[in-house]
Design an enzyme around this catalytic site. Structure first.
Site, short mmCIF file in Angstrom:
data_model
loop_
_atom_site.label_atom_id
_atom_site.label_comp_id
_atom_site.label_asym_id
_atom_site.label_seq_id
_atom_site.Cartn_x
_atom_site.Cartn_y
_atom_site.Cartn_z
N CYS A 146 7.48 -7.02 14.70
CA CYS A 146 7.20 -6.17 15.86
C CYS A 146 5.80 -6.53 16.36
CB CYS A 146 7.29 -4.70 15.49
SG CYS A 146 8.94 -4.25 14.93
N GLU A 192 0.82 -1.21 0.00
CA GLU A 192 0.00 0.00 0.00
C GLU A 192 0.85 1.26 0.00
OE1 GLU A 192 -3.15 -0.11 2.82
OE2 GLU A 192 -3.54 -2.22 2.44
N CYS A 200 3.47 8.14 1.80
CA CYS A 200 4.04 7.06 2.62
C CYS A 200 4.22 5.83 1.72
CB CYS A 200 3.05 6.79 3.76
SG CYS A 200 3.60 5.49 4.86
N SER A 231 12.19 3.98 14.85
CA SER A 231 11.00 3.45 15.53
C SER A 231 11.45 2.91 16.88
CB SER A 231 10.37 2.35 14.68
OG SER A 231 9.85 2.92 13.51
N LEU A 232 11.32 3.71 17.90
CA LEU A 232 11.91 3.37 19.20
C LEU A 232 10.93 2.59 20.09
CD1 LEU A 232 14.48 3.76 20.91
CD2 LEU A 232 13.49 5.87 21.78
N HIS A 233 9.82 3.21 20.42
CA HIS A 233 8.69 2.56 21.10
C HIS A 233 8.91 2.12 22.55
CE1 HIS A 233 7.30 2.55 17.05
NE2 HIS A 233 8.02 1.51 16.68
N CYS A 248 -1.35 4.42 9.96
CA CYS A 248 -0.09 3.73 10.27
C CYS A 248 -0.30 2.38 10.91
CB CYS A 248 0.54 4.58 11.37
SG CYS A 248 2.14 5.09 11.09
N CYS A 295 2.46 -4.60 15.10
CA CYS A 295 2.39 -4.14 13.71
C CYS A 295 1.73 -5.20 12.83
CB CYS A 295 3.81 -3.85 13.21
SG CYS A 295 3.89 -3.50 11.45
N GLY A 335 7.09 -2.82 5.37
CA GLY A 335 8.45 -3.33 5.21
C GLY A 335 9.50 -2.55 5.97
N CYS A 385 6.92 -8.10 6.23
CA CYS A 385 8.15 -7.72 6.94
C CYS A 385 8.56 -8.88 7.82
CB CYS A 385 7.90 -6.47 7.78
SG CYS A 385 9.39 -5.93 8.67
N SER A 391 12.47 5.42 7.59
CA SER A 391 12.15 4.99 8.95
C SER A 391 12.63 3.56 9.15
CB SER A 391 10.63 5.05 9.14
OG SER A 391 10.25 4.46 10.35
N1 SAH Z 1 9.74 -0.86 9.21
C1 SAH Z 1 9.92 0.51 9.40
C2 SAH Z 1 8.98 1.40 8.62
C3 SAH Z 1 7.54 0.97 8.51
S1 SAH Z 1 6.55 1.03 9.95
C4 SAH Z 1 9.84 0.85 10.87
O1 SAH Z 1 9.46 0.02 11.66
O2 SAH Z 1 10.24 1.96 11.19
C5 SAH Z 1 6.17 2.76 10.11
C6 SAH Z 1 5.82 3.16 11.55
O3 SAH Z 1 4.52 2.71 11.94
C7 SAH Z 1 6.78 2.57 12.57
O4 SAH Z 1 7.20 3.54 13.49
C8 SAH Z 1 5.93 1.53 13.21
O5 SAH Z 1 6.41 1.18 14.45
C9 SAH Z 1 4.59 2.18 13.24
N2 SAH Z 1 3.48 1.24 13.47
C10 SAH Z 1 3.41 -0.05 13.12
N3 SAH Z 1 2.24 -0.59 13.51
C11 SAH Z 1 1.55 0.38 14.14
C12 SAH Z 1 0.26 0.44 14.73
N4 SAH Z 1 -0.55 -0.60 14.73
N5 SAH Z 1 -0.15 1.61 15.25
C13 SAH Z 1 0.65 2.70 15.20
N6 SAH Z 1 1.89 2.70 14.65
C14 SAH Z 1 2.34 1.55 14.12
FE1 SF4 Z 2 8.45 -4.43 10.15
FE2 SF4 Z 2 8.37 -1.82 10.82
FE3 SF4 Z 2 6.23 -3.42 11.21
FE4 SF4 Z 2 8.40 -3.75 12.71
S1 SF4 Z 2 7.05 -1.91 12.65
S2 SF4 Z 2 7.21 -5.40 11.74
S3 SF4 Z 2 10.02 -3.30 11.26
S4 SF4 Z 2 7.13 -2.85 9.25
#
Ligand code: SAH
Ligand code: SF4
Length: 382
Positions: free
Chosen positions: A120, A96, A109, A224-226, A345, A123, A170, A116, A202
């Site tokens: 995580c 997408e 975006c 992407s720290l979290h 996102c 995600c 990805g 991927c 990112s």
């Molecule tokens: N793989 C890369 C880029 C794609 S994800 C990464 O992880 O940085 C883009 C962003 O969306 C990341 O910061 C990811 O952590 C966040 N994200 C993923 N799933 C999410 C969700 N369900 N709600 C909010 N943010 C999310």
């Molecule tokens: Fe992959 Fe980014 Fe999703 Fe983590 S947050 S599974 S690195 S797309």
């Protein structure tokens, strides 16, 4: 499924690679610039439209090359102006692309992989597992088709897309070479002319690739720290077990230092209710980021079925934001956009499979002619 033609797709070639291609045809390298303008500025995918190229060369190009944009499965426009394209890539999977207009900016975006591998925990792309790396043409093709959809002004690229974020599906650093070529095309004058400060990669933290990135480009970097500590980040981002916070932040600090003055790391922090949203964790985060020149982007969790996580209350989000703000950080809270079209996102894949199936069904129905056939499960009675 995208047909394999054996022809080289010029959409995905950077200027040096396109010049090399013309040389193999016995042509002058300057042809590369002409073709890039047609492809990226005018959105042309037919050699016959390239009026400054001789008929003989056009025929030669048709024989050896093609300009093939991604196959669009669907295009949706949200009530808030967000647009989402689902495109099918050569592996047969769908990815997408989302366009978000906001405050005079237009942010696209872009996806870098189908699925991927990094898994995580919050995600939905990660939940799908890894399917394939996108080619350069499939990555830049997302910019190409979005740009075309705004109605390219003849002779110049449309300026609707002011920013690109590699934040779709990805992990971009695990498809390194293709992502770097595609970002170079985004920034190139004969491509989309977007400034290096407005192309953001990112990453969830592939440390060796962050180091390598610094040697080949100077795009903006988002991490992407979290989580404010390794114990929690190990659970949310399994890659953290391989590259813990100390080495990760050192690599990011180095990358940012290499960019020069007034460049910042963007910290993305997805807020998960009762997991990483407490005031103590905000204070721990402040401590962790002490040496890092950064802005912080809080992303309230976007739910998807069976995720096991919830979005924090607005109060909890505000409390977390205020603490960071008081410590002097520039903090933004990302408002979910395009929720009515599942474009927010982290929601990008769960619905894709359904959508794809729906559209396959639609195509199948169309091919049956005008008969109002509703596709039924194979073993059901009509
Ligand atoms: N793989 C890369 C880029 C794609 S994800 C990464 O992880 O940085 C883009 C962003 O969306 C990341 O910061 C990811 O952590 C966040 N994200 C993923 N799933 C999410 C969700 N369900 N709600 C909010 N943010 C999310
Ligand atoms: Fe992959 Fe980014 Fe999703 Fe983590 S947050 S599974 S690195 S797309």
């Amino acid at each position: 499924m995208t047909e394999i033609t054996g022809k080289i797709n010029l959409l995905g070639l950077t200027q040096p690679k396109l010049e090399a291609f013309f040389e193999t045809l016995g042509e002058k390298p300057f042809r590369a610039g002409q073709v890039m303008k047609w492809v990226h500025h005018f959105g042309v995918d037919n050699f016959d439209d390239m009026s400054n190229i001789s008929k003989v060369l056009r025929e030669k190009l048709k024989e050896h090359a093609e300009i093939r944009g991604p196959e669009v499965v669907s295009e949706d426009i949200s009530t808030d102006g967000t647009r989402k394209w689902v495109v099918r890539v050569a592996s047969g999977s769908c990815v997408e692309t989302v366009f978000i207009p906001q405050n005079g900016r237009g942010t696209l975006c872009v996806s870098s992989q189908a699925g991927c591998a990094l898994d995580c925990s919050f995600c939905s792309t990660g939940k799908q597992g890894f399917n394939s790396d996108l080619t350069v043409a499939e990555i830049i093709g997302q910019v190409w088709l979005a740009n075309k959809s705004f109605g390219t002004v003849p002779g110049s690229i449309d300026r609707s897309i002011t920013n690109v974020v590699m934040m779709g599906m990805g992990e971009p650093l695990l498809n390194f070479d293709n992502v770097v070529d595609a970002m170079n095309l985004m920034m190139h004058d004969l491509g989309y002319g977007i400034s290096k400060r407005k192309v953001t990669l990112s990453t969830s933290g592939v440390v060796p690739m962050i180091e390598k990135l610094g040697t080949v480009t100077d795009v903006a970097l988002a991490l992407s720290l979290h989580a404010p500590n390794d114990a929690l980040r190990d659970q949310l981002v399994p890659l953290n077990k391989k590259y813990p916070l100390s080495v990760l932040l050192a690599a990011c600090n180095n990358y940012i230092a290499g960019l020069g003055e007034r460049r910042y790391l963007t910290i993305e922090y997805t807020l998960l209710k009762d997991v990483n949203d407490s005031p103590e964790q905000a204070l721990e985060l402040i401590e962790l980021l002490r040496e890092t020149p950064c802005k912080i982007n809080l992303i309230p969790f976007n739910p998807f079925p069976h995720s096991g996580y919830e979005r924090p209350s607005n109060n909890a989000i505000r409390r977390f934001q205020d603490l960071l703000h008081q410590a002097g950080y520039n903090v933004t809270v990302r408002t979910p956009r395009g929720e009515d079209i599942d474009a927010a996102c982290g929601q990008l894949v769960g619905q894709v499979m359904d959508r794809t199936r729906r559209s396959e069904r639609y195509i199948a129905v169309r091919q049956l002619g005008d008969e109002p056939v509703v596709a039924a499960p194979p073993n059901s009675r009509r």
